[in-house]
Scaffold this active site. Structure first.
Site: not given
Length: 320
Positions: A72-73, A143, A192
């Site tokens: 978890a984070a 982070y 595409g």
């Protein structure tokens, strides 16, 4: 083996770890999630956690646990709108992680496996000069900084309490059900759409979800994993051009790639304020997983093209 607590079991990585662990009866599995997960095997117990921070009470959940796998984070997101992103990351990724670890040590948990991030090492490598697990960390964004601080705190707790800590830093994880940029890439290829990435000569390490889960399972019990840090990848670095070509093949679509020089793409990205996107598409980020082989006798069990085929199949099935 005793009881295993898995956090983040509703996430991309956590769910795959759960699915793998639940196939064996060698242990009891308890998962901690913010919302109930339906369809879990009878061998799985579910504990709902309202939030993960420095005040979360884990003591009743940790009773009888031998191992904690903390997946978890607060995850990295592009264009984070938080007033103070680093404080927001620290609340969950640092305070929440260390609070859980301290309580785990108090309850006699033998091993704490922490799913960190390659962002602890940094954002970019020179071509063919990969990151190594024991090199000095150099995180750039909030982070990555929060994950590094959590790692540092965990190692202190390990030294103080004797609880074993294992840190795993994945590179970009892909596999069936992948979201974000990898999913967008598959959508472009499937439609595409011509893409200006036919002349990118970088090298990037990726890791298939199955390979990451396999390493996590090994690190639950391997005696030599104790108090070690590991980087993880498929061991087959690809350029952006190769990645698009091989994924297009898995999707059974032609790769319509225009040979635009990477320097031109980099300049355009800088002009339009997309420097970080240019870095991911044109820059290199490689990791050395030789430590895994030497210390754990671990090599990635799933080849890149096999993993691409599985990822593409899931994607195509979802289009029906």
């Amino acid at each position: 083996m005793g009881r295993i607590l898995l956090t983040g079991a509703s996430g991309f990585v956590g769910r795959a770890v759960h699915d793998c662990l639940s196939k064996t009866t060698a242990h009891e599995l308890v998962v901690a999630v913010r919302k109930h997960i339906y369809g879990l095997p009878v061998t799985t117990s579910v504990a709902q956690i309202d939030q993960i921070d420095g005040a979360t009470d884990w003591m009743h959940i940790l009773v009888g646990c031998d191992v904690v796998i903390h997946a978890a984070a607060r995850v990295h997101v592009m264009n984070d709108s938080s007033v103070d992103p680093l404080a927001s990351f620290r609340k969950v990724n640092v305070e929440g992680t260390l609070n859980l670890a301290r309580q785990a040590a108090q309850k006699g948990v033998r091993r704490f496996v922490f799913i960190s991030s390659i962002k602890v090492n940094g954002e970019e490598t020179s071509l063919d000069v990969p990151y190594t697990a024991d090199a000095a960390p150099a995180p750039v964004d909030p982070y990555g900084i929060s994950k590094m601080e959590a790692e540092n705190g965990l190692m202190i707790i390990a030294a103080q309490t004797g609880m074993e800590v294992v840190i795993i830093r994945p590179t970009l994880v892909y596999g069936p059900g992948v979201k974000a940029n990898f999913l967008n890439m598959m959508r472009w290829l499937h439609k595409g759409i011509p893409l200006p990435f036919g002349a990118i000569h970088n090298r990037r390490s990726l890791v298939a979800l199955g390979n990451l889960v396999d390493l996590i399972i090994v690190c639950i019990a391997h005696p030599k994993a104790a108090n070690q840090k590991f980087l993880v990848s498929d061991g087959d670095d690809l350029s952006t051009t190769e990645l698009l070509q091989r994924m297009a093949r898995a999707l059974r679509k032609p790769a319509r790639l225009l040979p635009v020089p990477s320097v031109f793409l980099t300049v355009c990205a800088f002009f339009f304020g997309k420097k970080s996107l240019s870095q991911r598409l044109c820059g290199s980020l490689q990791v050395d997983i030789s430590k895994n082989r030497e210390l754990l006798s671990w090599t990635p069990p799933i080849a890149v093209d096999v993993a691409f085929d599985a990822t593409a199949k899931y994607f195509l099935d979802e289009q029906v």
